[in-house]
Design a protein around this motif. Structure first.
Motif, short mmCIF file in Angstrom:
data_model
loop_
_atom_site.label_atom_id
_atom_site.label_comp_id
_atom_site.label_asym_id
_atom_site.label_seq_id
_atom_site.Cartn_x
_atom_site.Cartn_y
_atom_site.Cartn_z
N ALA A 1 0.82 -1.21 0.00
CA ALA A 1 0.00 0.00 0.00
C ALA A 1 0.86 1.26 0.00
N ALA A 2 1.90 1.28 0.83
CA ALA A 2 2.75 2.46 0.94
C ALA A 2 3.91 2.43 -0.06
N GLY A 3 4.06 1.35 -0.77
CA GLY A 3 5.14 1.25 -1.76
C GLY A 3 4.71 1.87 -3.08
N THR A 4 4.66 3.18 -3.11
CA THR A 4 4.13 3.90 -4.27
C THR A 4 5.14 3.94 -5.41
N THR A 5 4.62 4.24 -6.60
CA THR A 5 5.51 4.38 -7.75
C THR A 5 6.46 5.57 -7.56
N ASN A 6 6.00 6.60 -6.86
CA ASN A 6 6.90 7.74 -6.58
C ASN A 6 8.08 7.30 -5.72
N PHE B 1 6.58 0.70 -16.95
CA PHE B 1 5.49 0.01 -16.26
C PHE B 1 4.31 0.97 -16.07
N PRO B 2 3.08 0.52 -16.36
CA PRO B 2 1.92 1.41 -16.26
C PRO B 2 1.48 1.68 -14.82
N ASN B 3 1.85 0.82 -13.88
CA ASN B 3 1.40 0.96 -12.49
C ASN B 3 2.21 -0.01 -11.62
N LYS B 4 1.98 0.06 -10.32
CA LYS B 4 2.77 -0.79 -9.43
C LYS B 4 2.31 -2.25 -9.47
N ASP B 5 1.07 -2.52 -9.91
CA ASP B 5 0.64 -3.90 -10.10
C ASP B 5 1.53 -4.59 -11.14
N ALA B 6 1.81 -3.87 -12.23
CA ALA B 6 2.66 -4.43 -13.28
C ALA B 6 4.08 -4.66 -12.77
N ILE B 7 4.56 -3.77 -11.91
CA ILE B 7 5.91 -3.94 -11.34
C ILE B 7 5.93 -5.18 -10.44
N MET C 1 3.57 -13.70 -2.52
CA MET C 1 2.65 -14.81 -2.30
C MET C 1 1.21 -14.34 -2.14
N GLU C 2 1.04 -13.23 -1.44
CA GLU C 2 -0.29 -12.81 -1.04
C GLU C 2 -0.95 -11.84 -2.01
N GLN C 3 -0.17 -10.99 -2.71
CA GLN C 3 -0.78 -9.90 -3.45
C GLN C 3 -0.39 -9.80 -4.92
N ALA C 4 0.64 -10.50 -5.36
CA ALA C 4 1.08 -10.33 -6.75
C ALA C 4 0.03 -10.86 -7.72
N PRO C 5 -0.37 -10.04 -8.71
CA PRO C 5 -1.33 -10.51 -9.72
C PRO C 5 -0.69 -11.58 -10.59
N ARG C 6 -1.50 -12.54 -11.02
CA ARG C 6 -1.00 -13.67 -11.81
C ARG C 6 -1.78 -13.77 -13.11
N SER C 7 -1.10 -13.60 -14.21
CA SER C 7 -1.74 -13.73 -15.51
C SER C 7 -1.85 -15.21 -15.87
N LYS C 8 -2.70 -15.52 -16.84
CA LYS C 8 -2.82 -16.90 -17.31
C LYS C 8 -1.49 -17.38 -17.87
N GLU C 9 -0.78 -16.48 -18.55
CA GLU C 9 0.53 -16.84 -19.10
C GLU C 9 1.50 -17.27 -18.00
#
Length: 205
Positions: free
Chosen positions: A40-45, A62-68, A122-130
């Protein structure tokens, strides 16, 4: 590709060495920032500041921190795969206990660098089908390798080597991830000894 998967795609893949170095600086900075401040506090800035680049430069990659975070998960997976492949290419010890020790120690060492980041992955990283497909392919490859090892090693007594290989690979992966990333991480040496003892007794009993 779904909308969610497009959201976590990197903006550009570097073709020049300088651009790739900048991309790696962003990822290294993000690993530090996420590990120290959380997601939450790990902002792109904060990430851009730690990387020593402008926020505009970060958004070129990277478009956002989710992508990072998604890319950090890919990097973590690639590092673990490379470590496992190095073990497979090397000459293994003779006893099944010491073979387990080599693999378990390798798995633990790969995850010790940043437990806070590991927990976040483990808990928050988004996972693509790829990415999920890639994980499944790598896991199946390792399971096949371990099954062949069980089929040919004289100390192994389990009858169903396919299921045994799946159990050993999955158990090692889940336990190492969970206990290394725990809020009160277990001592690495004790974890290694107990994991090796457990797996050895299972396949030789």
């Amino acid at each position: 590709m779904s909308l969610g998967e497009r959201r976590i795609q990197p903006r550009k893949q570097p073709r020049q060495v300088r651009a790739e170095l900048t991309r790696q600086r962003i990822l290294t900075a993000a690993a530090h920032v996420f590990g120290e401040f959380g997601y939450a506090a790990g902002t792109t800035n904060r990430i851009a500041e730690h990387a020593g680049i402008s926020i505009g430069s970060l958004y070129q990659y990277f478009p956002n921190k989710d992508a990072i975070l998604a890319e950090l998960l890919v990097r973590h997976l690639d590092e673990g795969t490379a470590a496992t492949e190095r073990i497979q290419r090397a000459e293994l010890p003779g006893s099944i206990e010491e073979i387990f020790r080599v693999f378990v120690r390798g798995a633990i060492e790969t995850h010790l660098g940043n437990p806070q980041l590991l927990r976040l992955l483990m808990e928050q990283a988004p996972r693509s089908k790829e990415l999920l497909d890639k994980v499944e392919r790598l896991k199946q490859s390792l399971v096949s390798y371990v099954q062949e090892l069980f089929d040919t090693h004289p100390e192994v007594r389990v009858a169903d080597t396919e299921t045994a290989a799946r159990l050993c690979v999955t158990t090692t992966e889940l336990v190492v991830h969970q206990l290394v990333a725990d809020h009160e991480p277990v001592d690495a040496g004790r974890l290694e000894n107990e994991m090796v003892a457990m797996l050895t007794r299972y396949v030789t009993g």
